[in-house]
Scaffold this motif. Structure first.
Motif, PDB file in Angstrom:
ATOM      1  N   ARG A 220       0.846  -1.190   0.000  1.00 40.84           N
ATOM      2  CA  ARG A 220       0.000   0.000   0.000  1.00 40.84           C
ATOM      3  C   ARG A 220       0.887   1.247   0.000  1.00 40.84           C
ATOM      4  O   ARG A 220       1.346   1.674  -1.049  1.00 40.84           O
ATOM      5  CB  ARG A 220      -0.962  -0.036   1.191  1.00 40.84           C
ATOM      6  N   SER A 221       1.110   1.848   1.155  1.00 45.11           N
ATOM      7  CA  SER A 221       1.858   3.105   1.193  1.00 45.11           C
ATOM      8  C   SER A 221       3.287   2.926   0.684  1.00 45.11           C
ATOM      9  O   SER A 221       3.841   3.824   0.041  1.00 45.11           O
ATOM     10  CB  SER A 221       1.869   3.672   2.616  1.00 45.11           C
ATOM     11  N   TRP A 222       3.893   1.786   0.946  1.00 48.66           N
ATOM     12  CA  TRP A 222       5.255   1.519   0.475  1.00 48.66           C
ATOM     13  C   TRP A 222       5.290   1.545  -1.054  1.00 48.66           C
ATOM     14  O   TRP A 222       6.153   2.193  -1.663  1.00 48.66           O
ATOM     15  CB  TRP A 222       5.711   0.160   1.011  1.00 48.66           C
ATOM     16  N   THR A 223       4.335   0.873  -1.680  1.00 48.67           N
ATOM     17  CA  THR A 223       4.274   0.822  -3.142  1.00 48.67           C
ATOM     18  C   THR A 223       3.981   2.197  -3.728  1.00 48.67           C
ATOM     19  O   THR A 223       4.630   2.634  -4.683  1.00 48.67           O
ATOM     20  CB  THR A 223       3.190  -0.177  -3.587  1.00 48.67           C
ATOM     21  N   THR A 224       3.005   2.899  -3.170  1.00 46.54           N
ATOM     22  CA  THR A 224       2.627   4.206  -3.702  1.00 46.54           C
ATOM     23  C   THR A 224       3.752   5.216  -3.528  1.00 46.54           C
ATOM     24  O   THR A 224       3.971   6.075  -4.394  1.00 46.54           O
ATOM     25  CB  THR A 224       1.337   4.701  -3.035  1.00 46.54           C
ATOM     26  N   ALA A 225       4.485   5.124  -2.422  1.00 48.03           N
ATOM     27  CA  ALA A 225       5.638   6.007  -2.233  1.00 48.03           C
ATOM     28  C   ALA A 225       6.680   5.766  -3.318  1.00 48.03           C
ATOM     29  O   ALA A 225       7.290   6.716  -3.840  1.00 48.03           O
ATOM     30  CB  ALA A 225       6.243   5.796  -0.851  1.00 48.03           C
ATOM     31  N   LEU A 226       6.901   4.512  -3.681  1.00 41.95           N
ATOM     32  CA  LEU A 226       7.846   4.219  -4.759  1.00 41.95           C
ATOM     33  C   LEU A 226       7.357   4.802  -6.083  1.00 41.95           C
ATOM     34  O   LEU A 226       8.151   5.336  -6.868  1.00 41.95           O
ATOM     35  CB  LEU A 226       8.047   2.708  -4.888  1.00 41.95           C
ATOM     36  N   PHE A 227       6.058   4.710  -6.342  1.00 39.93           N
ATOM     37  CA  PHE A 227       5.511   5.309  -7.563  1.00 39.93           C
ATOM     38  C   PHE A 227       5.705   6.829  -7.552  1.00 39.93           C
ATOM     39  O   PHE A 227       5.993   7.439  -8.588  1.00 39.93           O
ATOM     40  CB  PHE A 227       4.032   4.974  -7.708  1.00 39.93           C
ATOM     41  N   ALA A 228       5.533   7.452  -6.396  1.00 34.71           N
ATOM     42  CA  ALA A 228       5.736   8.900  -6.295  1.00 34.71           C
ATOM     43  C   ALA A 228       7.190   9.254  -6.576  1.00 34.71           C
ATOM     44  O   ALA A 228       7.481  10.242  -7.265  1.00 34.71           O
ATOM     45  CB  ALA A 228       5.327   9.390  -4.910  1.00 34.71           C
TER      46      ALA A 228
END
Length: 759
Positions: free
Chosen positions: A155-163
């Motif tokens: 969740r947040s880990w994946t989205t942070a990488l996308f950011a």
């Protein structure tokens, strides 16, 4: 702005010679992405603050308490003008440099939820209608992600990488407990980003500035709490709240020392007071004694130390975080007593890691640097699994969400929240302070909340804001606000919810929320409003500079042209005869942009939605001005939708909203170009097409709004759309504030405010 690391040290009042910290400065100032792995006490907060230069920076943390503590530390450094924003400190919801271009905020501290939801275009920090203002702020800022090891996998880990993958500026990732494998992955991943390819990535691994002796001892599982070993200052960390409460209650009866209890199910003000007291007692160089019983809330963000620590076994990274709260300062020693657990509780998904840690610790006597890293590396198999799952995903997920503006994606992309807001009281018309509790706790048969809901549910029921009604308490899943009966449940600051000691219901009443703020407007002519937007365009100047760097824009002159056009065109729909007539404005008068309630131009009926009209009337002009094919309008499209969406996402625009109209006040509009030198000569009534929309044509207009060529799609350059939205809406909101009238009215209903918090 300090140009050297030494100047940063001097400005903060620190002595020279922090050679390892200046590596962060040199790497970041050279444009590189930076990964900083540093232990507690190394000074990573100052190192990053010193490294930040020109531009805007958003510093994201997983916990509110971290936001508050780091903002306070940064103010002490005196290096940046900074501000904090999160769910309880709503100081700066747009996360941007603010409204003063001469003295902007260079640094915003906020929670991970705020940053990532803003990045996705579904921000939780503002109202739904303001959602398209924030994505451009995140896109064009330097992002700092701290405590990276606490981000939620998938969740947040994946989205942070996308950011990070889409970032236009170099960024910083900070952690204390990443495995060697995860560190290597992050370096390789950041090297594939546009910034990484051009400037590179630097990994800085910092050793401990000092080595304290920390003894490791296997405990007996808290079988006899009253006889456990205590020190001058003892910290006991339990994995769940119930056992933390039980432990604290036993110790309070058995030992002649103050016992403090800290967990998440305390009212915010009570928790803050306890945290402040604990930080005073368990801080450096104090002679006080005491016992702190806590849950994982002390793993990060609370600067405390002890000479004896007891802890339930937990995942390896959490164990190291907990151990960092013992012998924290130079010259101290501690004993860390770990206790095996019967069930993993909140760490069920990492049960195997806990078992691995137990096997590793058996026979270990000291926690030194090598042992710490070996413990951290126990997570390698778990990390590999997360990386493989991430590789199956694609940044196109983000583009799709940003084009669709899907608020339901919060659960999958940031954090799975299914909490219930709980208070003690009897009157649903009151406004309450509340405690946010996991929904699952109402179904856990050995837990407090199951007993409260099942054995004697509140006779006053629970409120469901979506249904707008009270629902029976045997349907907890339908409720978002729960009132416990004060004759059955009590609350104590030193304990939390309790069946044994009633009372405390008065602490939940929010006596400061008896009024609601509403806004009306002074009378403002159309021309006055447009000119005020132009004057407030300076508040978005930093974004216009970024716009000029876009390859489709190319120059500052082009960026200024589009910014001014957005202002000129955004309210053209208010020049329709129906809009003005709804505000009692005659066709031979000056048109109004805002009117005063109960005044000369008070609204007498609902006016047509004007945003889509302005966008529709300039569509042909945009296509001709940019020389674009109507079947593939790459630059026209984001300008068009920025105008159509200048009061919020217009996804809910339906056929009934597309009404016939006739534009009036054309001489007035043409005269504006003569009277205001910032308006281009070509911007006049001659470019408006059509001036009139007939009823027979509304169906085709609606189809054009929804056709594939005009719709924003994942493959479009959405960053332009969001930049245009930010520039226009920032100027519009600041201009509108100049004529806003703030009214404090008595609340008549509070139920709608009882939704769950998500951060």
């Amino acid at each position: 702005m300090h140009q050297t690391f030494e100047k940063a040290l001097n400005k903060a009042g620190f002595p020279s010679g922090r050679a390892k910290q200046d590596k962060v400065f040199n790497a970041f100032r050279s444009g590189k992405h930076v990964i900083l792995k540093a232990p507690t006490g190394w000074g990573k907060t100052f190192a990053v603050n010193a490294a930040l230069g020109n531009g805007h920076h958003i510093y994201s943390l997983p916990l509110r308490v971290l936001v508050d503590s780091l903002t306070e530390a940064t103010n002490d450094f005196n290096l940046h003008t900074c501000v904090a924003h999160h769910g309880q400190e709503r100081n700066h919801p747009f996360l941007d440099p603010g409204n003063d271009p001469v003295d902007p905020y260079g640094l915003v501290y906020t929670t991970l939820d705020q940053t990532l939801s803003s990045f996705l275009g579904i921000p939780i920090g503002v109202s739904l209608r303001q959602g398209n203002i924030l994505p451009a702020v995140v896109d064009n800022s330097h992002l700092i992600f701290d405590e990276f090891h606490l981000f939620e996998p998938e969740r947040s880990w994946t989205t942070a990488l996308f950011a990070l993958q889409q970032a236009k500026k170099n960024c910083v990732v900070l952690t204390a407990t990443l495995s060697d494998f995860m560190l290597e992955f992050l370096e390789e991943f950041l090297a594939t980003t546009d910034i990484g390819k051009e400037y590179g990535v630097e990994v800085i691994e910092a050793g401990r500035p000092f080595l304290n002796r920390k003894e490791l001892v296997e405990g007996n599982g808290f079988e006899n709490v009253e006889s456990i070993e205590l020190g001058q200052r003892t910290i006991i960390i339990k994995n769940d709240i119930n056992s933390a409460k039980e432990t604290a209650q036993v110790l309070r009866k058995q030992v002649d020392l103050p016992v403090y209890l800290l967990h998440s199910e305390l009212l915010a003000q009570d928790r803050k007071e306890i945290e402040e007291r604990v930080q005073n007692i368990f801080s450096e160089d104090t002679n006080e004694s005491g016992i702190l019983v806590a849950t994982q809330v002390v793993e990060a963000g609370i600067d405390i130390t002890c000479d004896v620590m007891h802890t339930d076994l937990c995942p390896p990274s959490s164990f190291i975080q907990r151990a960092g709260r013992s012998a924290r300062y130079e010259g101290e020693e501690s004993k860390i007593i770990w206790h095996a657990i019967e069930n993993a509780g909140p760490y069920r998904s990492q049960e195997e890691l806990i078992e691995d840690l137990e096997q590793y610790l058996e026979g270990k006597e000291l926690l030194d640097e090598n042992t710490e890293q070996e413990i951290i590396n126990l997570s390698e198999s778990f990390d590999k699994e997360q990386v493989e799952k991430f590789k199956q995903r694609n940044v196109r997920e983000v583009d799709k969400l940003r084009s669709q503006r899907d608020y339901s994606a919060y659960r999958d992309m940031i954090r799975s929240i299914d909490n219930k807001n709980v208070a003690i009281g009897t009157d649903l018309s009151q406004t309450y302070h509340f405690i946010s509790v996991s929904r699952s706790k109402f179904y856990y048969k050995e837990g407090f909340f199951y007993k409260a809901a099942l054995e004697k549910p509140s006779k006053y029921g629970v409120y469901n804001s979506e249904l707008g009604e009270v629902v029976p308490t045997d349907h907890i899943e339908k409720a978002d606000f729960i009132l416990f009966d004060p004759e059955f449940v009590g609350y104590r600051k030193e304990l939390g919810f309790t069946f044994d000691q009633l009372g405390g219901a008065e602490k939940f009443l929010d006596k400061n929320r008896d009024t609601v703020t509403r806004y009306d407007y002074d009378n403002e002519t159309y021309e006055e409003h447009v000119n005020r937007l132009y004057l407030k365009l300076s508040t978005a100047s930093w974004m216009i500079d970024h716009l000029a760097d876009h390859p489709w824009i190319g120059t500052k002159q082009n960026a200024d042209f589009i910014a001014r056009f957005l202002i000129w065109a955004h309210d053209l729909g208010k020049l329709t005869l129906k809009w003005q007539q709804a505000h009692q404005v005659a066709s031979d008068s000056d048109p109004m942009a805002h009117t005063k309630k109960d005044g000369e131009f008070d609204r007498i009926r609902k006016p047509p939605k004007h945003a889509w009209i302005g966008a529709w009337m300039v569509l042909d002009y945009l296509l001709k001005r940019f020389g674009e094919d109507p079947k593939s309008p790459k630059l026209t499209k984001p300008v068009f939708w920025a105008i159509a969406d200048h009061h919020g996402y217009s996804d809910n625009l339906n056929k009934k909203d597309i009404q016939p109209y006739e534009i009036g006040f054309l001489e007035y509009l043409d005269g504006m170009a003569v009277r205001n030198d910032w308006i281009e000569d070509e911007w006049n009534s001659s470019i408006l097409d059509p001036i009139r929309l007939k009823k027979s044509e509304t169906e085709n207009v609606y189809k054009n709004f929804r056709n594939q060529a005009l719709q924003l799609r994942p493959e479009d350059d959405l960053s332009l759309y969001f930049m245009f939205c930010y520039i226009l809406r920032k100027a519009d909101q600041n201009a509108t504030e100049l004529v806003s009238i703030k009214r404090e009215e008595q609340k008549t209903s509070t139920n709608k405010s009882m939704g769950n918090i998500v951060e």
